[in-house]
Scaffold this motif. Structure first.
Motif, short mmCIF file in Angstrom:
data_model
loop_
_atom_site.label_atom_id
_atom_site.label_comp_id
_atom_site.label_asym_id
_atom_site.label_seq_id
_atom_site.Cartn_x
_atom_site.Cartn_y
_atom_site.Cartn_z
N VAL A 222 0.91 -0.77 -0.47
CA VAL A 222 -0.23 -0.10 -0.23
C VAL A 222 0.95 1.24 0.06
N TYR A 223 1.85 1.23 1.17
CA TYR A 223 2.02 2.46 0.76
C TYR A 223 3.15 2.78 -0.74
N ARG A 224 4.21 1.74 -0.88
CA ARG A 224 4.53 2.08 -2.36
C ARG A 224 3.99 2.55 -3.25
N ARG A 225 2.49 1.58 -3.29
CA ARG A 225 1.50 2.34 -4.29
C ARG A 225 1.30 3.59 -3.88
N VAL A 226 0.90 4.57 -3.16
CA VAL A 226 1.10 5.67 -2.31
C VAL A 226 2.60 6.45 -2.55
N LEU A 227 3.72 5.75 -3.11
CA LEU A 227 4.70 6.60 -2.91
C LEU A 227 4.95 6.88 -4.73
N GLU A 228 4.27 5.48 -5.65
CA GLU A 228 4.45 6.11 -7.25
C GLU A 228 3.55 6.88 -7.10
N ALA A 229 2.53 7.49 -6.77
CA ALA A 229 1.73 8.74 -7.36
C ALA A 229 1.98 9.67 -6.45
N GLN A 230 2.85 9.85 -5.41
CA GLN A 230 3.20 10.90 -4.62
C GLN A 230 4.78 10.70 -3.51
N PRO A 231 5.56 10.96 -5.09
CA PRO A 231 7.32 10.46 -4.08
C PRO A 231 7.49 11.47 -3.11
N ASN A 232 6.41 12.85 -2.37
CA ASN A 232 7.14 13.21 -1.51
C ASN A 232 6.14 12.98 -0.33
N ASP A 233 5.53 12.28 0.14
CA ASP A 233 4.46 12.23 1.04
C ASP A 233 5.46 11.51 1.72
N SER A 234 5.50 12.66 2.70
CA SER A 234 6.15 12.95 3.94
C SER A 234 5.69 10.99 4.82
N ALA A 235 4.60 11.12 5.56
CA ALA A 235 3.88 10.44 5.92
C ALA A 235 3.97 8.26 5.93
N ALA A 236 3.88 8.70 4.52
CA ALA A 236 4.85 7.03 3.96
C ALA A 236 6.04 7.00 4.09
N LEU A 237 6.23 7.77 3.47
CA LEU A 237 7.88 7.83 3.88
C LEU A 237 8.52 7.34 5.05
N ARG A 238 8.21 7.77 6.08
CA ARG A 238 8.39 7.46 6.98
C ARG A 238 8.15 6.04 7.75
N ALA A 239 6.56 5.96 7.76
CA ALA A 239 6.04 4.17 8.07
C ALA A 239 6.25 3.10 7.06
N LEU A 240 6.88 2.92 6.06
CA LEU A 240 7.73 2.36 5.00
C LEU A 240 8.92 2.28 5.58
N ALA A 241 9.90 2.69 5.81
CA ALA A 241 11.27 3.15 6.47
C ALA A 241 10.87 2.51 7.72
N GLU A 242 9.65 2.91 8.22
CA GLU A 242 9.84 1.69 9.82
C GLU A 242 9.30 0.72 9.76
N LEU A 243 9.22 0.25 8.73
CA LEU A 243 8.66 -1.17 8.60
C LEU A 243 9.92 -2.31 8.09
N HIS A 244 10.45 -1.37 7.47
CA HIS A 244 11.55 -2.03 6.36
C HIS A 244 12.84 -1.96 7.98
N LEU A 245 12.67 -0.97 9.00
CA LEU A 245 13.72 -0.66 9.99
C LEU A 245 13.23 -2.26 10.67
N ARG A 246 12.00 -2.45 11.03
CA ARG A 246 11.50 -3.24 12.31
C ARG A 246 12.28 -4.84 11.52
N ARG A 247 12.37 -4.75 10.30
CA ARG A 247 12.25 -6.30 9.64
C ARG A 247 13.30 -6.09 9.35
N GLN A 248 14.85 -5.75 9.69
CA GLN A 248 15.78 -4.80 9.04
C GLN A 248 16.52 -5.41 8.08
N GLN A 249 15.96 -4.73 7.01
CA GLN A 249 16.38 -4.47 6.11
C GLN A 249 16.66 -3.18 5.55
N LEU A 250 18.12 -2.51 6.14
CA LEU A 250 18.51 -1.26 6.24
C LEU A 250 18.53 -1.14 5.16
N ASP A 251 19.20 -1.96 4.27
CA ASP A 251 19.33 -1.25 2.52
C ASP A 251 18.24 -0.73 2.10
#
Length: 309
Positions: A222-251
């Motif tokens: 869902v967040y990736r689709r949001v960013l495809e439509a709105q690349p600078n959506d800060s809420a989606a950027l943070r939420a997606l970053a948090e998800l990947h951090l939690r999964r240890q997907q640092l890169d």
């Protein structure tokens, strides 16, 4: 007797101050604590006592400068960031600056969403403002996190049922169900939200529900689709970053955090500091210690007093 023999004895003075407090001799206790205000374990306790004494005085007789100085020292020295925030909010509320007090608590909750002390303080501030529904919501969240499901659920239900358009209240109840293993109730509620509030047309809320239910992959989609439509959506950027951090997907998280910092001029200071802090962790893990420390230094220069920094 010990103080007469050795006026510099810190344990004796602390013991005397504690004894005076037990006897409810507030002014005498403050007088004993004052010479020890340079000690981290005393600073905030003295500030709390001074606030208590001020509230016992007529408004025109109250003096706040000493309290402000103690809180600033505690913030600079990072004595106890949680209690420093709570006392600062308490001081502002005591001075009649309730909106400012609530802002202090809400800003602290940006980086520590599930901190029970902040939720309790938020509930009390809302109660003072006459906002019973918001008070119930915050207290219900606090009780749920503390493991008291029996008392939490009625408060969370009341907060949501009084305004079913309030998504944060709905999300808090959904998180409560998941936290306390009421998975059937959680699934039913998610279905109701989807049917009655059209979550498919509200992607941020849909993604948050997926996260609450432990469904990371749908949330990421869902967040990736949001960013495809709105690349600078800060809420989606943070939420997606948090998800990947939690999964240890640092890169995967690193470029998302960098994109957040690229847009820092449009973000609240707390969001910028959070992004720097997380990116510093990623860079430190890659061995880029100088770059990581530079980010944390920027946070300190901006006045951050978060222990994580």
């Amino acid at each position: 007797r010990v103080l007469k023999a050795n006026p510099l004895s810190i344990p004796a003075r602390l013991g005397l101050a504690a004894g005076l407090l037990k006897k409810q001799k507030l002014n005498e206790a403050i007088a004993e604590f004052r010479p020890l205000a340079h000690l981290p374990q005393v600073r905030l306790q003295l500030a709390r006592l001074l606030i208590t004494r001020n509230l016992q005085l007529p408004e025109l007789a109250r003096e706040w400068s000493e309290i402000e100085k103690l809180l600033e020292q505690a913030k600079e020295q990072r004595d106890d960031p949680v209690n420093e925030v709570l006392l600062r909010a308490e001081m502002l509320a005591a001075r009649g600056q309730l909106d400012a007090a609530r802002r202090v608590i809400e800003e602290a909750r940006v980086t520590q969403t599930d901190r029970i002390e902040f939720l309790i303080a938020s509930s009390r501030m809302a109660e003072r403002a006459g906002e019973t529904r918001q008070a119930n919501l915050a207290m219900g969240q606090a009780l749920s996190l503390a493991g008291d499901a029996t008392r939490a659920e009625p408060l969370l239900r009341q907060a949501w049922e009084k305004d079913r358009s309030d998504f944060p209240a709905a999300l808090a109840l959904l998180q409560h169900f998941v936290r306390h293993k009421q998975l059937e109730a959680a699934t039913t509620m998610f279905r109701q939200l989807d049917e009655k509030q059209g979550l498919r047309q509200r992607p941020h809320e849909l993604a948050q529900c997926h996260v609450a239910l432990g469904q990371d992959e749908p949330a990421i989609g869902v967040y990736r689709r949001v960013l495809e439509a709105q690349p600078n959506d800060s809420a989606a950027l943070r939420a997606l970053a948090e998800l990947h951090l939690r999964r240890q997907q640092l890169d995967v998280a690193a470029p998302l955090l960098s994109r957040l910092l690229d847009a820092q001029a449009t973000l609240p200071p707390s969001e910028v500091r959070w992004a720097r802090r997380q990116l510093a962790v990623v860079w430190a893990g890659r061995g880029q210690r100088h770059q990581a420390l530079a980010l944390l230094d920027r946070n300190q220069q901006d006045g951050s007093a978060i222990v994580d920094d």
